[in-house]
Scaffold this motif. Structure first.
Motif, PDB file in Angstrom:
ATOM      1  N   ASN A 116       0.812  -1.222   0.000  1.00 20.81           N
ATOM      2  CA  ASN A 116       0.000   0.000   0.000  1.00 20.81           C
ATOM      3  C   ASN A 116       0.846   1.274   0.000  1.00 20.81           C
ATOM      4  O   ASN A 116       0.351   2.354   0.283  1.00 20.81           O
ATOM      5  CB  ASN A 116      -1.066  -0.002   1.086  1.00 20.81           C
ATOM      6  CG  ASN A 116      -0.508   0.255   2.448  1.00 20.81           C
ATOM      7  OD1 ASN A 116       0.690   0.193   2.641  1.00 20.81           O
ATOM      8  ND2 ASN A 116      -1.373   0.559   3.387  1.00 20.81           N
ATOM      9  N   PRO A 164       0.918   5.862  -0.971  1.00 21.38           N
ATOM     10  CA  PRO A 164      -0.248   5.642  -0.102  1.00 21.38           C
ATOM     11  C   PRO A 164      -1.536   6.233  -0.683  1.00 21.38           C
ATOM     12  O   PRO A 164      -2.580   5.602  -0.636  1.00 21.38           O
ATOM     13  CB  PRO A 164       0.130   6.358   1.197  1.00 21.38           C
ATOM     14  CG  PRO A 164       1.608   6.373   1.211  1.00 21.38           C
ATOM     15  CD  PRO A 164       2.048   6.441  -0.224  1.00 21.38           C
ATOM     16  N   HIS A 165      -1.420   7.425  -1.243  1.00 21.34           N
ATOM     17  CA  HIS A 165      -2.638   8.065  -1.725  1.00 21.34           C
ATOM     18  C   HIS A 165      -3.194   7.343  -2.951  1.00 21.34           C
ATOM     19  O   HIS A 165      -4.404   7.173  -3.074  1.00 21.34           O
ATOM     20  CB  HIS A 165      -2.375   9.540  -2.040  1.00 21.34           C
ATOM     21  CG  HIS A 165      -3.637  10.306  -2.198  1.00 21.34           C
ATOM     22  ND1 HIS A 165      -4.438  10.628  -1.118  1.00 21.34           N
ATOM     23  CD2 HIS A 165      -4.274  10.759  -3.295  1.00 21.34           C
ATOM     24  CE1 HIS A 165      -5.503  11.267  -1.552  1.00 21.34           C
ATOM     25  NE2 HIS A 165      -5.433  11.361  -2.867  1.00 21.34           N
ATOM     26  N   ALA A 199      -4.879   4.217  -1.786  1.00 21.54           N
ATOM     27  CA  ALA A 199      -6.196   4.488  -1.204  1.00 21.54           C
ATOM     28  C   ALA A 199      -7.225   4.771  -2.299  1.00 21.54           C
ATOM     29  O   ALA A 199      -8.321   4.212  -2.285  1.00 21.54           O
ATOM     30  CB  ALA A 199      -6.113   5.662  -0.232  1.00 21.54           C
ATOM     31  N   GLY A 224     -13.427   6.488   7.041  1.00 17.47           N
ATOM     32  CA  GLY A 224     -13.189   5.561   5.940  1.00 17.47           C
ATOM     33  C   GLY A 224     -13.882   5.995   4.656  1.00 17.47           C
ATOM     34  O   GLY A 224     -13.512   5.572   3.566  1.00 17.47           O
ATOM     35  N   LEU A 260     -12.684   9.440   0.918  1.00 14.66           N
ATOM     36  CA  LEU A 260     -12.479   9.607  -0.521  1.00 14.66           C
ATOM     37  C   LEU A 260     -13.776   9.640  -1.310  1.00 14.66           C
ATOM     38  O   LEU A 260     -13.796  10.019  -2.470  1.00 14.66           O
ATOM     39  CB  LEU A 260     -11.590   8.488  -1.047  1.00 14.66           C
ATOM     40  CG  LEU A 260     -10.117   8.655  -0.689  1.00 14.66           C
ATOM     41  CD1 LEU A 260      -9.350   7.392  -1.014  1.00 14.66           C
ATOM     42  CD2 LEU A 260      -9.525   9.846  -1.436  1.00 14.66           C
ATOM     43  N   MET A 302     -14.234   1.989   3.233  1.00 15.95           N
ATOM     44  CA  MET A 302     -13.617   2.459   1.983  1.00 15.95           C
ATOM     45  C   MET A 302     -14.127   1.669   0.782  1.00 15.95           C
ATOM     46  O   MET A 302     -13.764   1.971  -0.348  1.00 15.95           O
ATOM     47  CB  MET A 302     -12.088   2.336   2.060  1.00 15.95           C
ATOM     48  CG  MET A 302     -11.457   3.262   3.091  1.00 15.95           C
ATOM     49  SD  MET A 302      -9.680   2.932   3.287  1.00 15.95           S
ATOM     50  CE  MET A 302      -9.039   3.627   1.759  1.00 15.95           C
ATOM     51  N   GLU A 336      -3.454   9.078   6.315  1.00 14.92           N
ATOM     52  CA  GLU A 336      -2.947   9.136   4.952  1.00 14.92           C
ATOM     53  C   GLU A 336      -3.358   7.892   4.155  1.00 14.92           C
ATOM     54  O   GLU A 336      -3.731   7.982   2.987  1.00 14.92           O
ATOM     55  CB  GLU A 336      -1.421   9.246   4.994  1.00 14.92           C
ATOM     56  CG  GLU A 336      -0.848   9.966   3.817  1.00 14.92           C
ATOM     57  CD  GLU A 336       0.657  10.084   3.915  1.00 14.92           C
ATOM     58  OE1 GLU A 336       1.242   9.647   4.929  1.00 14.92           O
ATOM     59  OE2 GLU A 336       1.245  10.604   2.966  1.00 14.92           O
ATOM     60  N   LEU A 337      -3.307   6.739   4.828  1.00 20.48           N
ATOM     61  CA  LEU A 337      -3.629   5.500   4.123  1.00 20.48           C
ATOM     62  C   LEU A 337      -5.118   5.387   3.816  1.00 20.48           C
ATOM     63  O   LEU A 337      -5.541   4.575   3.004  1.00 20.48           O
ATOM     64  CB  LEU A 337      -3.163   4.294   4.944  1.00 20.48           C
ATOM     65  CG  LEU A 337      -1.641   4.211   5.130  1.00 20.48           C
ATOM     66  CD1 LEU A 337      -1.264   2.996   5.946  1.00 20.48           C
ATOM     67  CD2 LEU A 337      -0.920   4.185   3.789  1.00 20.48           C
ATOM     68  N   ILE A 338      -5.923   6.205   4.483  1.00 17.83           N
ATOM     69  CA  ILE A 338      -7.357   6.215   4.214  1.00 17.83           C
ATOM     70  C   ILE A 338      -7.669   7.157   3.063  1.00 17.83           C
ATOM     71  O   ILE A 338      -8.750   7.145   2.495  1.00 17.83           O
ATOM     72  CB  ILE A 338      -8.093   6.679   5.486  1.00 17.83           C
ATOM     73  CG1 ILE A 338      -8.319   5.493   6.385  1.00 17.83           C
ATOM     74  CG2 ILE A 338      -9.402   7.338   5.173  1.00 17.83           C
ATOM     75  CD1 ILE A 338      -8.944   5.894   7.674  1.00 17.83           C
ATOM     76  N   GLY A 339      -6.692   7.992   2.717  1.00 18.90           N
ATOM     77  CA  GLY A 339      -6.891   8.909   1.608  1.00 18.90           C
ATOM     78  C   GLY A 339      -6.991  10.357   2.029  1.00 18.90           C
ATOM     79  O   GLY A 339      -7.277  11.224   1.217  1.00 18.90           O
ATOM     80  N   ILE A 340      -6.753  10.627   3.316  1.00 19.31           N
ATOM     81  CA  ILE A 340      -6.745  12.019   3.767  1.00 19.31           C
ATOM     82  C   ILE A 340      -5.381  12.600   3.405  1.00 19.31           C
ATOM     83  O   ILE A 340      -4.346  12.015   3.745  1.00 19.31           O
ATOM     84  CB  ILE A 340      -6.959  12.096   5.288  1.00 19.31           C
ATOM     85  CG1 ILE A 340      -8.373  11.624   5.632  1.00 19.31           C
ATOM     86  CG2 ILE A 340      -6.717  13.513   5.814  1.00 19.31           C
ATOM     87  CD1 ILE A 340      -8.620  11.440   7.104  1.00 19.31           C
ATOM     88  N   ARG A 341      -5.384  13.723   2.689  1.00 23.98           N
ATOM     89  CA  ARG A 341      -4.094  14.291   2.317  1.00 23.98           C
ATOM     90  C   ARG A 341      -3.646  15.259   3.401  1.00 23.98           C
ATOM     91  O   ARG A 341      -4.348  16.201   3.760  1.00 23.98           O
ATOM     92  CB  ARG A 341      -4.175  14.934   0.949  1.00 23.98           C
ATOM     93  CG  ARG A 341      -4.257  13.798  -0.088  1.00 23.98           C
ATOM     94  CD  ARG A 341      -4.007  14.258  -1.452  1.00 23.98           C
ATOM     95  NE  ARG A 341      -5.061  15.176  -1.824  1.00 23.98           N
ATOM     96  CZ  ARG A 341      -5.014  15.938  -2.906  1.00 23.98           C
ATOM     97  NH1 ARG A 341      -3.961  15.896  -3.682  1.00 23.98           N
ATOM     98  NH2 ARG A 341      -6.004  16.729  -3.188  1.00 23.98           N
TER      99      ARG A 341
END
Ligand SMILES: Nc1ncnc2c1ncn2[C@@H]1O[C@H](COP(=O)(O)OP(=O)(O)O)[C@@H](O)[C@H]1O
Ligand SMILES: [Mg+2]
Lengths: 266, 358
Positions: free
Chosen positions: A62, A84-85, A88, A114, A117, A180, B223-228
């Motif tokens: 990841n 990472p981004h 995700a 979660g 995004l 997610m 960050e791994l959840i997509g929060i920048r």
């Protein structure tokens, strides 16, 4: 059962392909030239003694660690390393060996994060919690409530997770990852430190996630019994190297695996 | 069981996500607002309004700004005083350059200047955290103090180096400078603070607030959840500074009537930090409790001996104040990091079970 599930795991469509990945920290070689694949819809276990490089492998997948060598192909797209981004946004979610929840937030808020995004409403609407902001929050709240029902954690919805016992924290962390709606779910020792009953619950949730949502799962687990019951295929790491790869039965009878687990000197 | 939620079932998620899901809380807030908007203006004299109510509200607003950044987003800042100053000087320049535009518009606009400056000084937060970030914000404090003192354009080249508030009106009634009635100023400050508090509570309950708290609690997982991380932190800096900026503008235009560099020095930053710690990190209610406590403690310490006919000199009051505040900071940091607001929540919990001990 869908058609995909009836196929032998090894012949299903490829989702993730790890090729010749090596990762080192200074002098420590955590992963040495490891290759394996994960196919759509399967439950893939990664096992091996402590320090074998299992967690490091998930971190490579990841995008948290960047390998010095190798290629990672996810959904047909090849990269030297993940970010990472990107992971995700492309549907890779995970849980951590030592629970990484947001301790000051409630169960509900943790799982809501979660959905980050998937939430798009701009700041303006949120200032007044009005119009689209309100609608969006409620929509996602409904999704999250479904996950809460699924994991049977209704009673702790409004409890700050820092106050929950360890077993429940692991469950909330799974909930956050499920929120997610991942395509690939990475679970790092989801049952470590649990009693038998909690392990049974967690095994049931993992199987249900796989069958109900069709999520592909890669999990690290120490309890061999659990691994044999849950997984379609197993990859075995030892000292950063892959020593076996196959169905649970194949792996169980592999001499190298038996040696590694019995601690035979290398 | 004076206070209870039993029997109040939420049939919709909307009701469950309301600001005050429990009916007693809702009634309570209506009562408090009625007292603040009606009873206080009718009963408080000018001295009480000017020396207790107005400053408490203004500091509470600045504390909300700091709490959004530090309590919610986890970014420690020692620069709040400087950001208040940016709002104050911006409002002064706007008011003198565009004298015909209503001063309330200038007050809200001046927050954006503070937000811009906060955004820039928030950039290092990508790389540094905790103590080191605090030092970086301290540098911003000193830089801003320097700018307020040395850039004569900011104070319109006054000989005194201070900014003096011109008289401005709303519907023909003076609302700034000494010609304004304290009760008018109080009502304006109250309305603005209530509005911005409501906005802050909307923010922290939604996706932005959750992103801040996620970054605060575990940035890697966030960050791994997509929060920048960078946009999330920068937004916290900008919004936090907006609040500080508006508070600074209110401080000069609705309370002090004039200001100079010292009005926004490092002591103000520390005082706000103490308010947030004692009131409760990550609590909006705590901002009001903390501001009320810290601001009014010295007034209280002076008033009590006088009620008994003795007089305590100013230096002694200050010493006692330092000891109490210092002791409480240590107490709250070690025993109850969530401050007075958490103690209030615990008290409510007890009321819910009253009269049963468990
Ligand atoms: N961030 C890191 N820095 C240095 N060494 C690391 C780091 N992460 C893992 N390692 C090392 O890599 C090896 C594999 O660790 P890990 O992947 O955690 O193993 P496992 O999860 O199989 O127990 C260990 O020797 C560990 O000390
Ligand atoms: Mg591990």
């Amino acid at each position: 059962m869908s058609a995909a599930e009836q196929l032998a795991p090894a012949s299903r469509e490829l989702l993730l392909n790890i090729e010749n990945v090596s990762l080192s920290f200074g002098g420590v070689k955590a992963i040495r030239d490891v290759s394996f694949d994960v196919r759509k819809g399967e439950i893939r276990a990664i096992i091996g003694p402590n320090g074998a490089g299992k967690t490091s492998m998930l971190n490579v997948i990841n995008g948290f660690y960047h390998p010095q060598e190798g290629t990672i192909t996810y959904r047909g797209e090849s990269r030297r390393d993940m970010r990472p981004h990107i992971a995700a946004t492309q549907g890779i979610a995970r849980t951590f060996q030592n629970v990484a929840l947001f301790r000051g937030m409630t169960t509900l808020d943790n799982i809501m994060t979660g959905r980050t995004l998937k939430m798009k409403t701009g700041l303006f609407w949120h200032l007044f919690r009005w119009g689209p902001a309100e609608t969006e929050e409620l929509e996602h709240r409904e999704q999250v409530e479904r996950i809460i029902d699924f994991l049977e954690i209704q009673a702790i919805r409004k409890t700050p997770v820092g106050r929950l016992p360890y077993g429940l924290q692991k469950r909330v962390e799974l909930g956050r990852a499920l929120a997610m709606e991942p395509e690939l779910l990475l679970l790092d020792e989801p049952m470590a430190g649990m009693n038998l009953e909690e392990k049974e619950d967690m095994s049931r949730f993992i199987l249900d996630v796989s069958s109900q949502f069709g999520t592909t799962i890669a999990l690290i687990e120490h309890d061999m019994g659990v691994v044999m019951d849950l997984s379609d295929r197993v990859v075995v790491l030892d000292y950063g190297q892959k020593i076996a790869d196959g169905t649970p039965d194949e792996v169980k009878s592999n001499q190298d695996v038996i040696d590694a687990y019995l601690g035979v000197a290398h | 069981m004076l206070y209870r939620e039993a029997g109040q079932f939420k049939t919709t998620y909307r009701a469950d996500q309301a600001v005050f899901p429990i009916r007693q809380d809702f009634i309570g807030i209506i009562a408090i607002l009625a007292v603040l908007f009606v009873v206080v203006p009718l009963t408080f004299n000018d001295f009480w309004l000017k020396s207790i109510m107005i400053p408490t509200l203004i500091f509470a607003l600045a504390a909300i700004g700091l709490n959004l950044l530090t309590g919610y987003a986890g970014q420690l800042s020692l620069g709040t005083g400087g950001f208040m100053g940016v709002g104050a000087y911006a409002c002064y320049k706007l008011a003198t350059i565009f004298p015909d535009v209503n001063i309330l518009i200038h007050i809200f606009l001046s927050g954006f200047f503070a937000a811009g400056v906060g955004f820039i000084f928030g950039l290092p937060s990508l790389r540094i955290k905790g103590f080191y970030l605090a030092v970086a914000t301290l540098a911003s404090q000193f830089f801003l103090e320097w700018a307020f003192g040395r850039i004569a354009w900011l104070y319109n080249y006054n000989d005194s180096g201070a900014i003096e508030v011109p008289t401005r009106t709303l519907f023909g009634v003076p609302i700034t400078s000494a010609t304004a009635a304290p009760v008018t100023q109080y009502l304006i400050v109250l309305a603005i603070v209530v509005l911005l508090t409501w906005v802050a509570s909307n923010l922290v309950r939604g996706r932005f607030g959750r992103a801040w708290m996620a970054v605060r609690d575990m940035d890697i997982a966030a960050e791994l959840i997509g929060i920048r991380l960078l946009p999330t932190k920068l937004m916290a800096f900008a919004i936090s500074s907006y609040y500080a900026g508006v508070a600074g503008a209110l401080m000069v235009f609705m309370w002090l009537g004039a200001a100079e560099v010292e009005s926004f020095d490092i002591n103000v930053s520390f005082q706000l930090l103490f308010m947030v710690i004692i009131g409760g990190l990550g609590s909006l209610l705590g901002c009001f409790l903390g501001a009320a406590f810290i601001w009014n403690l010295p007034i209280f310490l002076r008033a009590v001996p006088e009620m008994f006919g003795t007089h305590v000199n100013a230096a002694t009051v200050e010493h006692i104040q330092f000891m109490i505040v210092g002791g409480l900071i240590v107490f709250f940091l070690i025993v109850e990091p969530n401050g007075l607001a958490r103690m209030w929540a615990v008290a409510k919990e007890k009321l819910r079970r009253w009269p049963f001990p468990y």
